[in-house]
Motif scaffolding. Structure first.
Motif, PDB file in Angstrom:
ATOM      1  N   UNK A 294       7.729  -0.350  21.503  1.00  0.00           N
ATOM      2  CA  UNK A 294       8.024   0.850  22.284  1.00  0.00           C
ATOM      3  C   UNK A 294       7.276   0.861  23.602  1.00  0.00           C
ATOM      4  N   UNK A 295       6.008   0.479  23.577  1.00  0.00           N
ATOM      5  CA  UNK A 295       5.210   0.512  24.802  1.00  0.00           C
ATOM      6  C   UNK A 295       5.734  -0.485  25.839  1.00  0.00           C
TER       7      UNK A 295
ATOM      8  N   UNK B 137       0.819  -1.222   0.000  1.00  0.00           N
ATOM      9  CA  UNK B 137       0.000   0.000   0.000  1.00  0.00           C
ATOM     10  C   UNK B 137       0.849   1.266   0.000  1.00  0.00           C
ATOM     11  N   UNK B 138       2.053   1.182  -0.608  1.00  0.00           N
ATOM     12  CA  UNK B 138       2.908   2.349  -0.817  1.00  0.00           C
ATOM     13  C   UNK B 138       3.387   2.999   0.483  1.00  0.00           C
ATOM     14  N   UNK B 139       3.370   2.269   1.563  1.00  0.00           N
ATOM     15  CA  UNK B 139       3.905   2.795   2.814  1.00  0.00           C
ATOM     16  C   UNK B 139       5.395   2.460   2.885  1.00  0.00           C
ATOM     17  N   UNK B 140       6.149   3.335   3.540  1.00  0.00           N
ATOM     18  CA  UNK B 140       7.584   3.078   3.660  1.00  0.00           C
ATOM     19  C   UNK B 140       8.136   3.719   4.929  1.00  0.00           C
ATOM     20  N   UNK B 141       9.292   3.213   5.338  1.00  0.00           N
ATOM     21  CA  UNK B 141      10.035   3.747   6.473  1.00  0.00           C
ATOM     22  C   UNK B 141      11.498   3.823   6.054  1.00  0.00           C
ATOM     23  N   UNK B 142      12.131   4.949   6.297  1.00  0.00           N
ATOM     24  CA  UNK B 142      13.546   5.106   5.984  1.00  0.00           C
ATOM     25  C   UNK B 142      14.404   4.769   7.198  1.00  0.00           C
ATOM     26  N   UNK B 143      15.535   4.161   6.937  1.00  0.00           N
ATOM     27  CA  UNK B 143      16.456   3.746   8.011  1.00  0.00           C
ATOM     28  C   UNK B 143      17.884   3.970   7.519  1.00  0.00           C
ATOM     29  N   UNK B 144      18.751   4.365   8.421  1.00  0.00           N
ATOM     30  CA  UNK B 144      20.140   4.645   8.056  1.00  0.00           C
ATOM     31  C   UNK B 144      20.934   3.386   7.713  1.00  0.00           C
ATOM     32  N   UNK B 145      20.424   2.213   8.115  1.00  0.00           N
ATOM     33  CA  UNK B 145      21.163   0.948   8.041  1.00  0.00           C
ATOM     34  C   UNK B 145      22.304   0.901   9.054  1.00  0.00           C
ATOM     35  N   UNK B 146      22.188   1.704  10.090  1.00  0.00           N
ATOM     36  CA  UNK B 146      23.127   1.658  11.210  1.00  0.00           C
ATOM     37  C   UNK B 146      22.302   1.495  12.477  1.00  0.00           C
ATOM     38  N   UNK B 147      22.518   0.420  13.206  1.00  0.00           N
ATOM     39  CA  UNK B 147      21.766   0.162  14.429  1.00  0.00           C
ATOM     40  C   UNK B 147      22.016   1.273  15.444  1.00  0.00           C
ATOM     41  N   UNK B 148      20.940   1.733  16.052  1.00  0.00           N
ATOM     42  CA  UNK B 148      21.050   2.787  17.054  1.00  0.00           C
ATOM     43  C   UNK B 148      21.078   4.189  16.477  1.00  0.00           C
TER      44      UNK B 148
ATOM     45  N   UNK C 197      23.656 -19.010  27.817  1.00  0.00           N
ATOM     46  CA  UNK C 197      24.243 -19.599  29.026  1.00  0.00           C
ATOM     47  C   UNK C 197      25.484 -20.420  28.700  1.00  0.00           C
ATOM     48  N   UNK C 198      25.423 -21.209  27.634  1.00  0.00           N
ATOM     49  CA  UNK C 198      26.555 -22.078  27.300  1.00  0.00           C
ATOM     50  C   UNK C 198      27.776 -21.276  26.867  1.00  0.00           C
ATOM     51  N   UNK C 199      27.559 -20.071  26.317  1.00  0.00           N
ATOM     52  CA  UNK C 199      28.673 -19.232  25.881  1.00  0.00           C
ATOM     53  C   UNK C 199      29.010 -18.148  26.912  1.00  0.00           C
ATOM     54  N   UNK C 200      28.351 -18.238  28.082  1.00  0.00           N
ATOM     55  CA  UNK C 200      28.579 -17.286  29.172  1.00  0.00           C
ATOM     56  C   UNK C 200      28.365 -15.842  28.698  1.00  0.00           C
ATOM     57  N   UNK C 201      27.246 -15.656  27.995  1.00  0.00           N
ATOM     58  CA  UNK C 201      26.888 -14.340  27.468  1.00  0.00           C
ATOM     59  C   UNK C 201      25.667 -13.809  28.201  1.00  0.00           C
ATOM     60  N   UNK C 202      25.553 -12.486  28.247  1.00  0.00           N
ATOM     61  CA  UNK C 202      24.394 -11.811  28.826  1.00  0.00           C
ATOM     62  C   UNK C 202      23.619 -11.122  27.715  1.00  0.00           C
ATOM     63  N   UNK C 203      22.305 -11.221  27.779  1.00  0.00           N
ATOM     64  CA  UNK C 203      21.479 -10.528  26.788  1.00  0.00           C
ATOM     65  C   UNK C 203      21.609  -9.028  27.020  1.00  0.00           C
ATOM     66  N   UNK C 204      22.073  -8.297  25.986  1.00  0.00           N
ATOM     67  CA  UNK C 204      22.384  -6.876  26.135  1.00  0.00           C
ATOM     68  C   UNK C 204      21.648  -6.055  25.079  1.00  0.00           C
ATOM     69  N   UNK C 205      20.401  -5.640  25.357  1.00  0.00           N
ATOM     70  CA  UNK C 205      19.645  -4.850  24.386  1.00  0.00           C
ATOM     71  C   UNK C 205      19.925  -3.350  24.447  1.00  0.00           C
ATOM     72  N   UNK C 206      20.650  -2.879  25.445  1.00  0.00           N
ATOM     73  CA  UNK C 206      20.737  -1.440  25.692  1.00  0.00           C
ATOM     74  C   UNK C 206      21.470  -0.664  24.604  1.00  0.00           C
ATOM     75  N   UNK C 207      22.331  -1.311  23.825  1.00  0.00           N
ATOM     76  CA  UNK C 207      23.146  -0.571  22.870  1.00  0.00           C
ATOM     77  C   UNK C 207      22.355  -0.133  21.632  1.00  0.00           C
ATOM     78  N   UNK C 208      21.143  -0.666  21.462  1.00  0.00           N
ATOM     79  CA  UNK C 208      20.322  -0.291  20.311  1.00  0.00           C
ATOM     80  C   UNK C 208      18.857  -0.291  20.738  1.00  0.00           C
ATOM     81  N   UNK C 209      18.157   0.844  20.629  1.00  0.00           N
ATOM     82  CA  UNK C 209      16.764   0.911  21.084  1.00  0.00           C
ATOM     83  C   UNK C 209      15.818  -0.001  20.326  1.00  0.00           C
TER      84      UNK C 209
END
Length: 639
Positions: free
Chosen positions: A415-416, A130-141, A291-303
């Motif tokens: 977002x909510x 329906x001709x809708x679009x969103x522009x993005x920089x292609x850079x996270x954050x 857990x097996x790779x001793x990693x923490x989920x880190x969402x803060x660097x990109x909204x």
């Protein structure tokens, strides 16, 4: 001596597989480039539709295009075939369901030519139906940095420098010497990642143009990035190979960068999964991988990475969406469900409470295309009863109630929910649009000098009594922490003003609330949508139903709540209810109905003592209502 054919400046590789509806537009966008010195290697990867014949017709006699047919080897195999044949000094990849801005090749090539860089990326325009679009920089954050046209040199001295950029093969132009000998891994999905990180390991910077020059088609049926398939589990082996690549390169911050990119990619893959059983298995596998790779989920660097995915990996359903439906106008239910299908996050269940056998049967048929949807039968009447039935059945950490026909904007639920997770708020309110199109927006507040939207949007807040009264009772543009509703016993009213009851009580009881200034909801203003739960009678008969709901709302407030409310609060809400009822009056004889309703409302207001003082009404309240609610006060003043 025969003249050898001159080498092209740029080689463009276009893999083609079952994209008959898109390949013509794709190839025409390449033919329309302002820089014409290129060769196009069109690799038909064993298409089972007529994609190849369409491509052949579009190519015609254009000598720059070469159509190569091969047995199906997958996207990587098709690209690798192209890489074996390239002649250009520069190389680009174009997916055959996408398109290019006419200046794509010229702008990317000129950037490399003037700077001597090895590769350059550009912004993306995500193109929806329906001709809708969103522009993005292609850079996270940095999603919003996409229209200035500025060319920026991004260092890639560490792996943390590399991971913010989209690892896509497309939206980039490569100096051929940079990718000489590189190939895409075959037999797997998500093949771009390894190719990108191998290229990144060979250079110390990436050039970027802030302009949406690559036009990517979204929500195409059969698109890999949107496919709900068990092949999503291939992401883990891809990550393992990326990890080995990062560890083997002489580049710092590999451990931290891998944790961040793992968080992003595990979440990204989840956005395509709607089948509850597969989604649950994938969430469990993601938690085990971290857990097996001793990693923490880190969402803060990109909204755009969902915090809610961390909740889901821990075994909790983030969200329930309740869509009450009375069996009227199936298109309304479909409209709401389709808007939810476009929401990549968070994970959710959709509950559709119905009060009749007819509505139940039709809702089940509609919901077959939405695996996360569940149809419920309840015995109550009206919107409030249906919402309460949905709340009782809900399992999500948060709950949204969406009136059938209303739609949610892209990223609204993300977002909510993430906003409430961050702020630990009980209740969220969003700006909404009146209608599915247009620019008529409502702040969700009948704003006056006592309500500061800027302050509410800046951080979590506690409702003042004035803000609570100013809050609109619209149902859809709100989100609640489910435990907050169950612990306080809050429910919707069961009369003609169900959303008013819950909104006012929630505002007065919430310890923390959040406000979103970007519109998250489109409230359907069509006559069919508005008629779903309106009182069936017009004039005075219909107003009596509204009046009963208004009286019940006042009775449900406990004395402590009433003591907090500003003077004249009942008069203000009464005027608001009257205005809405007046707006619902239809021909014939609308003026007569309006006069009768006004007379009835004046008498009711007089009997309830609402005409004795001229306390403030909603800003912009009409003169008719302001006058009829001030008759007694005016008479006393002039006597």
């Amino acid at each position: 001596m025969p003249h050898s054919k001159p080498r092209p400046l740029i080689s463009v590789i276009i893999p083609v597989y079952d994209v008959a509806d898109h390949v013509a537009d794709c190839l025409r966008s390449l033919q329309a480039q302002t820089l014409g010195d290129f060769e196009a290697l069109v690799i038909d990867d064993g298409s089972t539709d007529n994609s190849a014949s369409i491509a052949e017709k579009v190519i015609g006699q254009d000598p720059r295009f070469q159509l190569i047919r091969q047995q199906n080897q997958g996207l990587s195999g098709a690209r690798n075939t192209g890489l074996e044949l390239v002649q250009g000094t520069f190389v680009a990849f174009l997916d055959s369901d996408d398109r290019l801005d006419p200046n794509y090749l010229s702008r990317l090539w000129r950037a490399l030519e003037t700077t001597g860089a090895d590769w350059v990326s550009c912004g993306i325009r995500f193109c929806f139906p329906n001709d809708q679009y969103i522009d993005h920089s292609a850079i996270h954050g940095r999603a919003e940095q996409h229209n200035s046209g500025q060319i920026t040199r991004y260092p890639q001295h560490s792996w943390e420098d590399a991971i913010p950029h989209f690892p896509s093969a497309w939206n980039k132009l490569y100096r051929r010497s940079l990718i000489e000998g590189l190939r895409f891994p075959e037999g797997t999905w998500f093949e771009d990642h390894e190719f990108y990180y191998q290229a990144a390991a060979r250079t110390d910077h990436l050039l970027h143009i802030e302009a949406p020059l690559y036009l990517q088609t979204r929500l195409r049926q059969g698109q890999i990035t949107g496919r709900d398939s068990d092949r999503v589990f291939e992401q883990f082996s891809v990550l393992d190979r990326v990890k080995r690549l990062m560890d083997s390169a002489d580049r710092p911050d590999a451990e931290r960068a891998f944790e961040q990119i793992t968080s992003r990619l595990l979440f990204e893959r989840s956005t395509a999964l709607r089948a509850p059983e597969r989604r649950a298995r994938y969430a469990s596998a993601c938690a085990a991988y971290l857990e097996s790779h001793k990693l923490t989920y880190t969402p803060d660097w990109d909204p755009h990475i969902s915090r809610a995915w961390g909740v889901e990996m821990a075994g909790t359903l983030p969200l329930s969406v309740v869509i009450p439906w009375e069996g009227k106008e199936s298109g309304l239910l479909q409209e709401s469900l389709q808007s939810l299908a476009r929401q990549g996050a968070p994970g959710r269940e959709i509950l559709i409470p119905c009060s009749s056998d007819h509505a139940l049967a039709e809702a089940k048929a509609i919901a077959e295309e939405h695996p996360e949807a569940r149809v419920l039968q309840h015995t109550g009447r009206g919107l409030g009863a249906a919402c309460n039935a949905g709340l009782q059945a809900a399992r999500g950490l948060y709950v949204n109630f969406l009136v059938a026909g209303d739609t949610l904007t892209e990223m609204a639920l993300h977002d909510w929910v993430d906003g409430l997770l961050t702020s630990q708020a009980d209740f969220a309110v969003s700006v909404f649009r009146l209608g599915l199109k247009g620019k008529d927006y409502h702040s969700s507040f009948y704003q006056d000098d006592t309500v500061s939207l800027d302050q509410m949007a800046a951080a979590a807040f506690t409702f003042s009594p004035e803000a609570a009264i100013a809050l609109d009772g619209q149902v859809s543009p709100k989100l609640y922490r489910r435990a907050f509703l169950t612990e306080t016993g809050l429910q919707f009213g069961t009369g003609a003003l169900p959303g008013w009851t819950l909104a006012l009580h929630a505002a007065l009881l919430a310890k923390k609330a959040a406000y979103f200034r970007h519109s998250g909801c489109n409230v359907n203003q069509s006559s069919a949508a508005q008629a779903q739960y309106q009182p069936p009678h017009q004039g005075r008969a219909g107003f009596r139903q509204v009046l009963r709901s208004f009286d019940q709302l006042a009775l449900d407030l406990n004395p402590t709540m009433v003591a907090r409310l500003p003077k004249g609060w009942q008069r203000r809400l009464f005027a608001r209810a009257l205005r809405q009822r007046m707006a619902q009056l239809k021909p014939p004889c609308r003026n007569l109905k309006l006069a009768l309703l006004s007379a009835s409302a004046t008498w009711v207001a007089f009997r309830r003592g609402l005409t004795r003082e001229q306390t403030p009404l909603d800003p912009g309240e009409g003169r008719r209502i302001a006058t009829l609610l001030s008759i007694e006060a005016r008479l006393r003043r002039t006597s």
